[in-house]
Motif scaffolding. Structure first.
Motif, PDB file in Angstrom:
ATOM      1  N   HIS A 102      48.809 -10.337  24.591  1.00 25.27           N
ATOM      2  CA  HIS A 102      48.519  -9.173  23.766  1.00 25.27           C
ATOM      3  C   HIS A 102      48.381  -9.638  22.314  1.00 25.27           C
ATOM      4  O   HIS A 102      49.174 -10.465  21.851  1.00 25.27           O
ATOM      5  CB  HIS A 102      49.627  -8.122  23.874  1.00 25.27           C
ATOM      6  CG  HIS A 102      49.812  -7.587  25.263  1.00 25.27           C
ATOM      7  ND1 HIS A 102      48.888  -6.754  25.859  1.00 25.27           N
ATOM      8  CD2 HIS A 102      50.797  -7.768  26.168  1.00 25.27           C
ATOM      9  CE1 HIS A 102      49.311  -6.439  27.079  1.00 25.27           C
ATOM     10  NE2 HIS A 102      50.453  -7.042  27.290  1.00 25.27           N
ATOM     11  N   TYR A 103      47.425  -9.078  21.605  1.00 25.16           N
ATOM     12  CA  TYR A 103      47.134  -9.538  20.250  1.00 25.16           C
ATOM     13  C   TYR A 103      48.341  -9.419  19.319  1.00 25.16           C
ATOM     14  O   TYR A 103      48.456 -10.168  18.335  1.00 25.16           O
ATOM     15  CB  TYR A 103      45.945  -8.761  19.662  1.00 25.16           C
ATOM     16  CG  TYR A 103      46.255  -7.324  19.287  1.00 25.16           C
ATOM     17  CD1 TYR A 103      46.754  -7.000  18.040  1.00 25.16           C
ATOM     18  CD2 TYR A 103      46.048  -6.286  20.198  1.00 25.16           C
ATOM     19  CE1 TYR A 103      47.062  -5.691  17.704  1.00 25.16           C
ATOM     20  CE2 TYR A 103      46.343  -4.981  19.878  1.00 25.16           C
ATOM     21  CZ  TYR A 103      46.849  -4.674  18.628  1.00 25.16           C
ATOM     22  OH  TYR A 103      47.143  -3.387  18.301  1.00 25.16           O
ATOM     23  N   PHE A 104      49.277  -8.496  19.628  1.00 28.95           N
ATOM     24  CA  PHE A 104      50.395  -8.256  18.726  1.00 28.95           C
ATOM     25  C   PHE A 104      51.580  -9.191  18.972  1.00 28.95           C
ATOM     26  O   PHE A 104      52.562  -9.145  18.240  1.00 28.95           O
ATOM     27  CB  PHE A 104      50.862  -6.789  18.813  1.00 28.95           C
ATOM     28  CG  PHE A 104      50.961  -6.247  20.210  1.00 28.95           C
ATOM     29  CD1 PHE A 104      52.040  -6.551  21.012  1.00 28.95           C
ATOM     30  CD2 PHE A 104      49.954  -5.437  20.720  1.00 28.95           C
ATOM     31  CE1 PHE A 104      52.126  -6.056  22.300  1.00 28.95           C
ATOM     32  CE2 PHE A 104      50.040  -4.924  22.005  1.00 28.95           C
ATOM     33  CZ  PHE A 104      51.129  -5.230  22.803  1.00 28.95           C
ATOM     34  N   ASN A 105      51.507 -10.041  20.005  1.00 23.26           N
ATOM     35  CA  ASN A 105      52.548 -11.033  20.256  1.00 23.26           C
ATOM     36  C   ASN A 105      52.077 -12.423  19.837  1.00 23.26           C
ATOM     37  O   ASN A 105      50.962 -12.593  19.347  1.00 23.26           O
ATOM     38  CB  ASN A 105      52.935 -11.031  21.736  1.00 23.26           C
ATOM     39  CG  ASN A 105      53.774  -9.825  22.113  1.00 23.26           C
ATOM     40  OD1 ASN A 105      54.543  -9.319  21.296  1.00 23.26           O
ATOM     41  ND2 ASN A 105      53.632  -9.358  23.345  1.00 23.26           N
ATOM     42  N   ARG A 106      52.921 -13.420  20.053  1.00 21.30           N
ATOM     43  CA  ARG A 106      52.519 -14.797  19.753  1.00 21.30           C
ATOM     44  C   ARG A 106      51.361 -15.214  20.649  1.00 21.30           C
ATOM     45  O   ARG A 106      51.137 -14.645  21.710  1.00 21.30           O
ATOM     46  CB  ARG A 106      53.681 -15.768  19.959  1.00 21.30           C
ATOM     47  CG  ARG A 106      54.648 -15.885  18.796  1.00 21.30           C
ATOM     48  CD  ARG A 106      55.590 -14.748  18.748  1.00 21.30           C
ATOM     49  NE  ARG A 106      56.676 -14.945  17.781  1.00 21.30           N
ATOM     50  CZ  ARG A 106      57.599 -14.026  17.540  1.00 21.30           C
ATOM     51  NH1 ARG A 106      57.578 -12.856  18.183  1.00 21.30           N
ATOM     52  NH2 ARG A 106      58.555 -14.250  16.664  1.00 21.30           N
ATOM     53  N   ASN A 166      42.198  -0.691  19.831  1.00 24.29           N
ATOM     54  CA  ASN A 166      42.779  -0.982  18.523  1.00 24.29           C
ATOM     55  C   ASN A 166      41.962  -2.018  17.763  1.00 24.29           C
ATOM     56  O   ASN A 166      41.963  -2.052  16.527  1.00 24.29           O
ATOM     57  CB  ASN A 166      44.213  -1.519  18.668  1.00 24.29           C
ATOM     58  CG  ASN A 166      45.192  -0.488  19.161  1.00 24.29           C
ATOM     59  OD1 ASN A 166      46.208  -0.832  19.746  1.00 24.29           O
ATOM     60  ND2 ASN A 166      44.909   0.797  18.948  1.00 24.29           N
ATOM     61  N   LEU A 167      41.275  -2.869  18.505  1.00 25.18           N
ATOM     62  CA  LEU A 167      40.472  -3.932  17.896  1.00 25.18           C
ATOM     63  C   LEU A 167      38.988  -3.577  17.830  1.00 25.18           C
ATOM     64  O   LEU A 167      38.156  -4.422  17.496  1.00 25.18           O
ATOM     65  CB  LEU A 167      40.643  -5.233  18.701  1.00 25.18           C
ATOM     66  CG  LEU A 167      42.084  -5.693  18.945  1.00 25.18           C
ATOM     67  CD1 LEU A 167      42.095  -6.992  19.742  1.00 25.18           C
ATOM     68  CD2 LEU A 167      42.832  -5.869  17.627  1.00 25.18           C
ATOM     69  N   GLU A 171      56.970 -12.238  22.843  1.00 25.62           N
ATOM     70  CA  GLU A 171      57.416 -11.411  21.731  1.00 25.62           C
ATOM     71  C   GLU A 171      58.504 -12.148  20.960  1.00 25.62           C
ATOM     72  O   GLU A 171      58.973 -11.690  19.918  1.00 25.62           O
ATOM     73  CB  GLU A 171      57.944 -10.070  22.250  1.00 25.62           C
ATOM     74  CG  GLU A 171      59.082 -10.190  23.254  1.00 25.62           C
ATOM     75  CD  GLU A 171      59.448  -8.848  23.874  1.00 25.62           C
ATOM     76  OE1 GLU A 171      59.086  -7.825  23.278  1.00 25.62           O
ATOM     77  OE2 GLU A 171      60.084  -8.843  24.948  1.00 25.62           O
ATOM     78  N   GLU A 189      38.421 -10.169  24.186  1.00 20.59           N
ATOM     79  CA  GLU A 189      38.861 -10.636  22.868  1.00 20.59           C
ATOM     80  C   GLU A 189      38.345 -12.041  22.575  1.00 20.59           C
ATOM     81  O   GLU A 189      38.067 -12.381  21.422  1.00 20.59           O
ATOM     82  CB  GLU A 189      40.383 -10.616  22.787  1.00 20.59           C
ATOM     83  CG  GLU A 189      40.996  -9.227  22.809  1.00 20.59           C
ATOM     84  CD  GLU A 189      42.511  -9.297  22.808  1.00 20.59           C
ATOM     85  OE1 GLU A 189      43.070  -9.853  21.845  1.00 20.59           O
ATOM     86  OE2 GLU A 189      43.137  -8.799  23.768  1.00 20.59           O
ATOM     87  N   SER A 232      44.832  -1.139  23.939  1.00 24.31           N
ATOM     88  CA  SER A 232      44.983  -2.291  23.042  1.00 24.31           C
ATOM     89  C   SER A 232      43.628  -2.800  22.569  1.00 24.31           C
ATOM     90  O   SER A 232      43.452  -3.158  21.398  1.00 24.31           O
ATOM     91  CB  SER A 232      45.748  -3.417  23.748  1.00 24.31           C
ATOM     92  OG  SER A 232      47.074  -3.030  24.035  1.00 24.31           O
TER      93      SER A 232
END
Length: 333
Positions: free
Chosen positions: A42-46, A108-109, A16, A73, A105
Motif C-alpha cells: 500500500h502506498y501509505f506503508n513502507r 486516492n492517487l 507499517e 501504480e 486506495s
C-alpha cells in the motif's frame, strides 16, 4: 514443514513498521515453521520491495513475495523486474502475489482501476515471458515495446489475489495459485466452487495449482484483546464487500453502511466503532490459539493452505508464535 502433501503455512507481514522489524518477524516466522511470507503493498506503508530485500537477508528458506501488488501504480514490466530482483537476492525464493488492488486506495492517487481481470492476466503473462529471457512487445491494457530484463532467466510462481468469481476462475485457469481474500468457511466453500470451474479449463501444461486462504487473523491470550485488534481490518473489509458477501453472512446493512460512510469521510475511529461482532465473525479469524485452530481446520476443508493475514494480533511476535501453534494443532490431526 517438509512434507510436500502438508498444507502450506503462509503469513502476511505489513510494512507499517520499519523494514528491520518486518525482517525480524520474517526470521521468527521461518523459525516457527512458516513456508511463505507475503508483504502487503500500500502506498501509505513502507516500500514492499525494500522490505522484502531485508526479509531475504534475515531468512534462509522462507519463500518471499509481494502479497499482493497491483499493476496500476507501477508498470507491469517494472514489477516483473522488481520481483526478479527479489528472486535473485533470495537465491530463488521469490513468489509473485499480484491482484487488482484496492479501488479506494487507487482513487486516492487518481488512478482508475480499469479492466482489472485483463490487467492482472496480462501482467503475469508478460512477466513470465520476461523471466524466460524474452524481449517483449505488448499492446493491451498496458503497452510495452521491445522490453527485456537485464537479469538471468528464472521461474517464479504466480499467485493471484482474488475474491470475485471471475478473478477466482481466471487464476485457476492461468496462474500457479490463488490467494483467496476470505476467512470464513462459507466464503471459502463458495470460492472453491468457482476455482473448480477454472480448473476444468486449465491447460495440462500449466502444472499444479495451489489454493490458499488469505485470511484476516487476530490472535492473543485473551479473546477480547484479539477481537478488538480485528476492528480496523474488518472495517475495511466491510467497506469494500460486495452485496452478495454481506448477504451470505446476514450482515446488518445499516451497520455496514455506517462503516462505509465513515471510511469515506476518513473518520477511522467512527468506522471501527461501527464494526459489529457478527462482522468480526464473518471477516476475521479472531480469538485465542484454540479458536484459531478450530477455524483453521474448518478452512482447510476447502483450501490447500492458509496465509495468516493482518492484523495478526495486538502483539506481533506473540501472534506469530500463536498462529504457528494453531496451524500445528489444525494440521497435525
Amino acid at each position: 514443514m517438509t512434507d510436500a502433501t502438508a498444507p502450506t503455512w503462509g503469513i502476511e507481514l505489513t510494512p507499517e513498521h520499519p523494514p528491520e522489524r518486518i525482517a525480524s518477524l520474517a526470521g521468527l516466522a521461518e523459525d516457527e515453521g512458516f513456508d511463505v511470507a507475503f508483504t502487503s503493498c500500500h502506498y501509505f506503508n513502507r516500500d514492499p520491495f525494500v522490505t522484502l530485500s531485508r526479509m531475504a537477508e534475515a531468512t534462509d528458506e522462507l519463500r518471499l513475495g509481494p502479497g499482493v501488488v497491483n499493476p496500476y501504480e507501477s508498470h507491469p514490466v517494472t514489477l516483473a523486474g522488481r520481483v526478479a530482483t527479489i528472486d535473485e537476492v533470495s537465491d530463488g525464493r521469490a513468489v509473485f502475489g499480484v491482484g487488482a488492488g484496492d479501488r479506494s486506495s487507487l482513487s486516492n492517487l487518481g488512478i482508475e482501476r480499469e479492466r482489472p481481470l485483463r490487467r492482472v492476466l496480462e501482467t503475469f503473462d508478460v512477466a513470465r515471458d520476461l523471466w524466460d529471457g524474452e524481449t517483449v512487445s505488448h499492446d493491451g491494457t498496458f503497452t510495452a515495446e521491445d522490453a527485456s530484463l537485464n537479469l538471468e532467466p528464472t521461474e517464479i510462481p504466480i499467485y493471484v489475489g482474488a475474491q470475485g468469481p471471475h478473478m477466482l476462475r481466471m487464476s485457476a485457469k492461468h496462474a500457479d495459485g490463488v490467494l483467496i481474500n476470505a476467512s470464513h468457511p462459507r466464503d471459502l466453500e463458495w470460492s472453491a466452487e468457482q476455482i473448480e470451474q477454472g480448473l476444468a479449463e486449465r491447460p495440462d501444461d500449466h502444472g499444479e495449482f495451489e489454493s490458499l486462504a488469505f485470511a484476516s487473523v487476530s490472535v492473543a491470550a485473551e479473546a477480547d484483546a484479539a477481537r478488538e485488534a480485528a476492528r480496523p481490518p474488518v472495517a475495511f473489509i466491510v467497506g469494500g464487500a460486495a452485496e452478495p458477501v454481506l448477504e451470505r453472512h446476514d450482515i446488518d446493512r445499516e451497520a455496514a453502511t455506517a462503516v462505509s460512510d465513515a471510511l469515506e469521510r476518513g473518520d477511522l475511529t467512527e468506522a471501527f466503532g461501527h464494526v459489529t461482532p457478527a462482522m468480526i465473525d464473518a471477516f476475521c479469524i479472531a480469538g485465542t490459539t484454540e479458536t484459531l485452530a478450530d477455524r483453521f481446520e474448518a478452512a482447510l476443508e476447502h483450501v490447500d493452505g492458509i496465509v495468516v493475514g493482518s492484523p495478526l494480533g495486538p502483539d506481533l511476535e506473540d501472534a506469530v508464535e500463536r498462529a504457528s501453534e494453531a496451524l500445528a494443532l489444525a494440521t497435525d490431526g
